[in-house]
Design a protein around this motif. Sequence first.
Motif, PDB file in Angstrom:
ATOM      1  N   VAL A  83       0.837  -1.201   0.000  1.00 18.77           N
ATOM      2  CA  VAL A  83       0.000   0.000   0.000  1.00 18.77           C
ATOM      3  C   VAL A  83       0.871   1.249   0.000  1.00 18.77           C
ATOM      4  O   VAL A  83       0.627   2.201  -0.749  1.00 18.77           O
ATOM      5  N   GLU A  84       1.905   1.243   0.836  1.00 21.91           N
ATOM      6  CA  GLU A  84       2.811   2.396   0.905  1.00 21.91           C
ATOM      7  C   GLU A  84       3.496   2.623  -0.443  1.00 21.91           C
ATOM      8  O   GLU A  84       3.620   3.770  -0.908  1.00 21.91           O
ATOM      9  N   ASP A  85       3.921   1.547  -1.091  1.00 21.61           N
ATOM     10  CA  ASP A  85       4.564   1.674  -2.407  1.00 21.61           C
ATOM     11  C   ASP A  85       3.588   2.258  -3.427  1.00 21.61           C
ATOM     12  O   ASP A  85       3.974   3.091  -4.266  1.00 21.61           O
ATOM     13  N   ALA A  86       2.320   1.823  -3.366  1.00 24.09           N
ATOM     14  CA  ALA A  86       1.312   2.335  -4.299  1.00 24.09           C
ATOM     15  C   ALA A  86       1.060   3.822  -4.068  1.00 24.09           C
ATOM     16  O   ALA A  86       0.890   4.594  -5.018  1.00 24.09           O
ATOM     17  N   ILE A  87       1.044   4.228  -2.808  1.00 28.91           N
ATOM     18  CA  ILE A  87       0.837   5.645  -2.483  1.00 28.91           C
ATOM     19  C   ILE A  87       2.002   6.479  -3.004  1.00 28.91           C
ATOM     20  O   ILE A  87       1.807   7.537  -3.617  1.00 28.91           O
ATOM     21  N   GLN A  88       3.231   6.009  -2.783  1.00 29.41           N
ATOM     22  CA  GLN A  88       4.404   6.747  -3.243  1.00 29.41           C
ATOM     23  C   GLN A  88       4.423   6.865  -4.766  1.00 29.41           C
ATOM     24  O   GLN A  88       4.780   7.911  -5.318  1.00 29.41           O
ATOM     25  N   LYS A  89       4.011   5.811  -5.446  1.00 33.33           N
ATOM     26  CA  LYS A  89       3.965   5.848  -6.907  1.00 33.33           C
ATOM     27  C   LYS A  89       2.944   6.870  -7.387  1.00 33.33           C
ATOM     28  O   LYS A  89       3.186   7.610  -8.353  1.00 33.33           O
ATOM     29  N   ALA A  90       1.792   6.932  -6.705  1.00 30.19           N
ATOM     30  CA  ALA A  90       0.763   7.907  -7.072  1.00 30.19           C
ATOM     31  C   ALA A  90       1.250   9.330  -6.828  1.00 30.19           C
ATOM     32  O   ALA A  90       0.995  10.236  -7.627  1.00 30.19           O
ATOM     33  N   VAL A  91       1.967   9.531  -5.722  1.00 25.61           N
ATOM     34  CA  VAL A  91       2.503  10.865  -5.405  1.00 25.61           C
ATOM     35  C   VAL A  91       3.522  11.281  -6.464  1.00 25.61           C
ATOM     36  O   VAL A  91       3.537  12.430  -6.923  1.00 25.61           O
ATOM     37  N   GLU A  92       4.378  10.356  -6.877  1.00 29.09           N
ATOM     38  CA  GLU A  92       5.373  10.659  -7.911  1.00 29.09           C
ATOM     39  C   GLU A  92       4.713  11.013  -9.241  1.00 29.09           C
ATOM     40  O   GLU A  92       5.294  11.740 -10.054  1.00 29.09           O
ATOM     41  N   SER A  93       3.474  10.518  -9.435  1.00 23.64           N
ATOM     42  CA  SER A  93       2.742  10.820 -10.671  1.00 23.64           C
ATOM     43  C   SER A  93       1.935  12.104 -10.570  1.00 23.64           C
ATOM     44  O   SER A  93       1.221  12.463 -11.516  1.00 23.64           O
ATOM     45  N   GLY A  94       2.016  12.779  -9.401  1.00 25.14           N
ATOM     46  CA  GLY A  94       1.358  14.071  -9.271  1.00 25.14           C
ATOM     47  C   GLY A  94       0.187  14.116  -8.319  1.00 25.14           C
ATOM     48  O   GLY A  94      -0.431  15.176  -8.149  1.00 25.14           O
ATOM     49  N   ALA A  95      -0.158  13.001  -7.676  1.00 21.45           N
ATOM     50  CA  ALA A  95      -1.286  12.988  -6.747  1.00 21.45           C
ATOM     51  C   ALA A  95      -0.926  13.738  -5.464  1.00 21.45           C
ATOM     52  O   ALA A  95       0.243  13.800  -5.063  1.00 21.45           O
ATOM     53  N   ASP A  96      -1.943  14.320  -4.818  1.00 21.05           N
ATOM     54  CA  ASP A  96      -1.749  15.020  -3.552  1.00 21.05           C
ATOM     55  C   ASP A  96      -1.562  13.986  -2.437  1.00 21.05           C
ATOM     56  O   ASP A  96      -2.453  13.171  -2.175  1.00 21.05           O
ATOM     57  N   GLU A  97      -0.404  14.010  -1.777  1.00 20.12           N
ATOM     58  CA  GLU A  97      -0.080  12.965  -0.804  1.00 20.12           C
ATOM     59  C   GLU A  97      -1.051  12.954   0.373  1.00 20.12           C
ATOM     60  O   GLU A  97      -1.515  11.890   0.807  1.00 20.12           O
ATOM     61  N   GLU A  98      -1.381  14.135   0.896  1.00 20.18           N
ATOM     62  CA  GLU A  98      -2.285  14.189   2.044  1.00 20.18           C
ATOM     63  C   GLU A  98      -3.656  13.619   1.686  1.00 20.18           C
ATOM     64  O   GLU A  98      -4.248  12.841   2.447  1.00 20.18           O
ATOM     65  N   GLN A  99      -4.142  13.990   0.508  1.00 20.14           N
ATOM     66  CA  GLN A  99      -5.455  13.529   0.082  1.00 20.14           C
ATOM     67  C   GLN A  99      -5.475  12.020  -0.142  1.00 20.14           C
ATOM     68  O   GLN A  99      -6.409  11.319   0.270  1.00 20.14           O
ATOM     69  N   ILE A 100      -4.425  11.505  -0.782  1.00 19.55           N
ATOM     70  CA  ILE A 100      -4.422  10.073  -1.094  1.00 19.55           C
ATOM     71  C   ILE A 100      -4.249   9.236   0.174  1.00 19.55           C
ATOM     72  O   ILE A 100      -4.813   8.144   0.304  1.00 19.55           O
ATOM     73  N   ARG A 101      -3.501   9.766   1.159  1.00 16.62           N
ATOM     74  CA  ARG A 101      -3.371   9.031   2.421  1.00 16.62           C
ATOM     75  C   ARG A 101      -4.691   9.031   3.185  1.00 16.62           C
ATOM     76  O   ARG A 101      -5.057   8.030   3.816  1.00 16.62           O
ATOM     77  N   MET A 102      -5.408  10.140   3.148  1.00 17.28           N
ATOM     78  CA  MET A 102      -6.732  10.187   3.779  1.00 17.28           C
ATOM     79  C   MET A 102      -7.664   9.166   3.132  1.00 17.28           C
ATOM     80  O   MET A 102      -8.427   8.474   3.814  1.00 17.28           O
ATOM     81  N   THR A 103      -7.581   9.064   1.810  1.00 16.42           N
ATOM     82  CA  THR A 103      -8.440   8.117   1.085  1.00 16.42           C
ATOM     83  C   THR A 103      -8.192   6.688   1.538  1.00 16.42           C
ATOM     84  O   THR A 103      -9.127   5.938   1.841  1.00 16.42           O
ATOM     85  N   TYR A 104      -6.907   6.301   1.611  1.00 14.42           N
ATOM     86  CA  TYR A 104      -6.595   4.907   1.916  1.00 14.42           C
ATOM     87  C   TYR A 104      -6.472   4.622   3.409  1.00 14.42           C
ATOM     88  O   TYR A 104      -6.152   3.494   3.794  1.00 14.42           O
TER      89      TYR A 104
END
Length: 440
Positions: free
Chosen positions: A371-392
Amino acid sequence: MKSESINIQSENTGENEITLTITVDAGEMADRLESALRDYQKKAQIDGFRPGKVPLRIVRQRFGSTIRGRVIEDTIDESYQDALDKENLKPIAPGNIKEIKFDSDSPLVYKAVVSITPDFELAKLDKLSVERELVSIRDEDIDQTLQELREEAGVLNPLDGEAVDGSIIECDLQELDPNGVPLIGKTWKDIRIEIGKSPFGQDFDTQLLGIKADENRDVMMRQQSQDAQGRKEEEIRYRMTAKALKNKELPELNDEFAKSIDEQVDSLDGLKENVRKYWEGRTARESQDRFHHRLVDAVVKAHSFILPKSMIDDYLDRMVANAKKRTSKNEFDEESFRQQHRASAIWNLKWILIRRKLAEQESLNSNDQDVEDAIQKAVESGADEEQIRMTYNVPERRQELLSDITERKVLEWLTKQAKVVERKVDTDNFYGRKSIVLPE
């Protein structure tokens, strides 16, 4: 519940089905009834008595039947769960409780039919042969896309005179009965039809040639309909009121057009290159999706285990509930829906069970690090880290992600086991427009 108060008899009564005969002894039931009556006595309110002072005899007379029913229901819930734990059973659907027997001063006896996960062996999966399409993007695919972009960017200009091939008619359509009488509620306002490109076919478009603005013209349209005998084609009569005629002026295909479409390019060649990359990426993703579906289908067909009826019914119940939310009650035929989706329900359920067993056997289950790897990959692609962590951090969404990652791992493992047969195709073949296979 005390273990000495419950007796459990287990019997295999069908494919992936166990029937439990559960007995709760008379003493336990008597204690539960007495306790429930006294609890109710404390809060009972009856005219002529102070709260909590109603005699137990009157509580039993007035409310005994209701209290008895609740005690039986609560005892079944508790004893059923105890029985599952003691028998180490993990049902795949709610148990079917039946044949409930209970009289005063007697034990409570009932049967619970439990559907369990099928016990099956994984098939040998190293002999599977699965096709994967390699899609070739041709120059004509690029040209067709550029032409569609020109069409979208075209400017509509008023047209004097009669409609010709390529003219655009802005009109109203009124459906008529066989006698030419307008049908109430069958009017379509302000629609736009391009002669030669309408979805109604060449015969319909031909009838529009020569029409002028403000002209009424009756036209025939072939339509598919459904009756008790099946699908049939019929001709429907419409009255068209042409409000205006237009022609479409297309922009020239040059560098200026390219820059107006894609601000990241400065020439027509740059736009062509981006269009090619778009189609290469899209067809690669779609080809991979199709390959995975064929792979899973081959895996499912390699397993012949039988699913419990209750498991299938429970899955269909959820499908029906979701469908009813999107459909009017008057339009929804539940029986037809169940029949139509039964095969896909069985296919999906089998894949879920096979995937789960493969993940356990091959240690492919996802974990928090995935899950952490997927979040980091999304952040590297431009996703908002705070928002994506709240989601998951939401349990349901996190579980969905874990399930998706596990499925991806299983598909990767299966791909390595299978014999992948690659076939070169063009876009016509890939999208079903023609049956052309490129030579090797």
